[in-house]
Design a protein around this motif. Structure first.
Motif, mmCIF file in Angstrom:
data_model
loop_
_atom_site.group_PDB
_atom_site.id
_atom_site.type_symbol
_atom_site.label_atom_id
_atom_site.label_comp_id
_atom_site.label_asym_id
_atom_site.label_seq_id
_atom_site.Cartn_x
_atom_site.Cartn_y
_atom_site.Cartn_z
ATOM 1 N N MET A 1 0.849 -1.188 0.000
ATOM 2 C CA MET A 1 0.000 0.000 0.000
ATOM 3 C C MET A 1 0.888 1.242 0.000
ATOM 4 S SD MET A 1 -2.723 1.162 2.929
ATOM 5 C CE MET A 1 -3.177 -0.544 3.175
ATOM 6 N N SER A 3 2.190 5.130 0.366
ATOM 7 C CA SER A 3 1.890 6.168 1.355
ATOM 8 C C SER A 3 0.905 7.184 0.804
ATOM 9 C CB SER A 3 3.184 6.862 1.787
ATOM 10 O OG SER A 3 3.825 7.475 0.672
ATOM 11 N N LEU A 6 -2.540 5.642 1.167
ATOM 12 C CA LEU A 6 -2.882 5.624 2.582
ATOM 13 C C LEU A 6 -3.153 7.032 3.099
ATOM 14 C CD1 LEU A 6 -3.162 3.747 5.018
ATOM 15 C CD2 LEU A 6 -0.768 4.191 5.539
ATOM 16 N N ASP A 232 1.672 6.426 10.047
ATOM 17 C CA ASP A 232 2.643 5.709 10.881
ATOM 18 C C ASP A 232 3.298 6.649 11.884
ATOM 19 O OD1 ASP A 232 2.207 3.300 9.564
ATOM 20 O OD2 ASP A 232 3.727 3.731 8.050
ATOM 21 N N ALA A 253 -6.261 -5.276 11.074
ATOM 22 C CA ALA A 253 -6.482 -4.725 9.741
ATOM 23 C C ALA A 253 -7.799 -5.206 9.144
ATOM 24 C CB ALA A 253 -5.322 -5.099 8.818
ATOM 25 N N ARG A 275 4.774 -0.005 11.692
ATOM 26 C CA ARG A 275 3.617 0.516 10.963
ATOM 27 C C ARG A 275 2.420 0.625 11.895
ATOM 28 N NH1 ARG A 275 3.710 -3.622 5.971
ATOM 29 N NH2 ARG A 275 3.538 -5.003 7.782
ATOM 30 N N ARG A 294 -4.724 0.910 8.399
ATOM 31 C CA ARG A 294 -4.318 0.073 7.266
ATOM 32 C C ARG A 294 -5.310 -1.078 7.089
ATOM 33 N NH1 ARG A 294 0.985 0.474 5.614
ATOM 34 N NH2 ARG A 294 2.242 2.034 6.698
#
Length: 298
Positions: A1, A3, A6, A232, A253, A275, A294
């Motif tokens: 994934m 950044s 996200l 994060d 998750a 993470r 996430r």
């Protein structure tokens, strides 16, 4: 994934003259996404920390709206305005003799009286919704709006300088307070308590929870380099860390719950690779997610 998919949190140093919505619209263009929001309105006159969420970061904003705030500002004693700040029309002006008669000790006592746990009546020209419509919209339509007082907490209300001019007294102040506090209302109430009226002439927000002005980037600079703090980084900055295993991270998750651990409050669950997976909180006999940073579906 990635950044970018996200997303995260952009700490903006909001310029004067823009609404918070203006800033959000600008960031949507800079970051190339419609998924942008903010965690607390700043008036157009005000500058300073505006916390914006980008992509998945918008879902995190709900956990920041109740964060404490810090401000630097200037209160002018001697006149009151329709908006409780310099952008409104003057509705009362005290006589110079009445203003000159106010001693520093009275001002400081008035400030002390507005510290701690107090009931505050929000300014009428505000973003508070009344029956689905914002108060400032009702005021502009000619309605007489009076918002009931509500409890707020003033942790620190300090006067750094008292400057006396012709027909006014200016106070440079620092305020640390709970979410929902109106600094304009503090200026208004201090002026009313001293019998001369008061309003705010300058305001700069210096912190929202764990995010400070030192971390903020000027809006114009974000056009050149659209950068944000990853989730994060942001989650452990705002909440205590709970280290979880790789399998536990995978479960979180997917929105699954874990066995309780005797925790109190909200924690940032971080996997062995550093993470941030989710925000978790114990609810009865389970450690459940309140926000998944996430999700397995992304």
């Amino acid at each position: 994934m990635s950044s970018q998919v996200l997303g995260g949190i952009a700490i903006v140093d909001k310029p004067a003259g823009m609404t918070s919505h203006d800033v959000v619209s600008t960031l949507r263009r800079y970051f190339g996404t419609r998924k942008v929001g903010h965690a607390g309105t700043l008036d157009p006159m005000a500058t300073g920390v505006l916390v914006a969420g980008i992509n998945r970061g918008t879902k995190f904003l709900a956990h920041l709206t109740k964060a404490d705030k810090r401000y630097k500002g200037t209160i002018r004693l001697g006149s009151a305005t329709t908006t409780d700040d310099r952008e409104g029309e003057i509705i009362s002006q005290a006589k110079p003799a009445a203003i000159a008669a106010i001693e520093d000790e009275r001002i400081l006592q008035g400030v002390a009286d507005l510290s701690g746990d107090i009931m505050q009546r929000p300014t009428a020209v505000s973003a508070i919704k009344i029956n689905g419509k914002r108060a400032h919209e009702r005021v502009r339509e000619g309605e007489d709006v009076v918002i009931p007082a509500r409890p707020v907490r003033i942790d620190s209300f300090k006067v750094h300088e008292i400057r006396r001019g012709e027909g006014f007294i200016d106070l440079d102040v620092d305020v640390a307070c709970s979410s929902g506090t109106y600094i304009r209302a503090l200026a208004r109430d201090l002026g009313e308590a001293l019998g001369v009226g008061g309003h705010l002439t300058a305001l700069r927000r210096t912190a929202v929870g764990s995010f400070s002005i030192e971390q903020a980037t000027e809006l114009a600079l974000l056009e050149e380099e659209p950068k944000f703090m990853s989730l994060d980084e942001a989650l452990p900055l705002c909440f205590p860390v709970l280290e979880v295993t790789t399998q536990e991270a995978a479960d979180l998750a997917m929105g699954k719950w874990l066995e309780p651990r005797g925790l109190k409050g909200t924690f940032a669950a971080v996997d062995p690779e550093g993470r941030a997976v989710a925000l978790v909180k114990e609810q009865g006999k389970r450690l459940a997610t309140v926000f998944v940073a996430r999700p397995s579906t992304l």
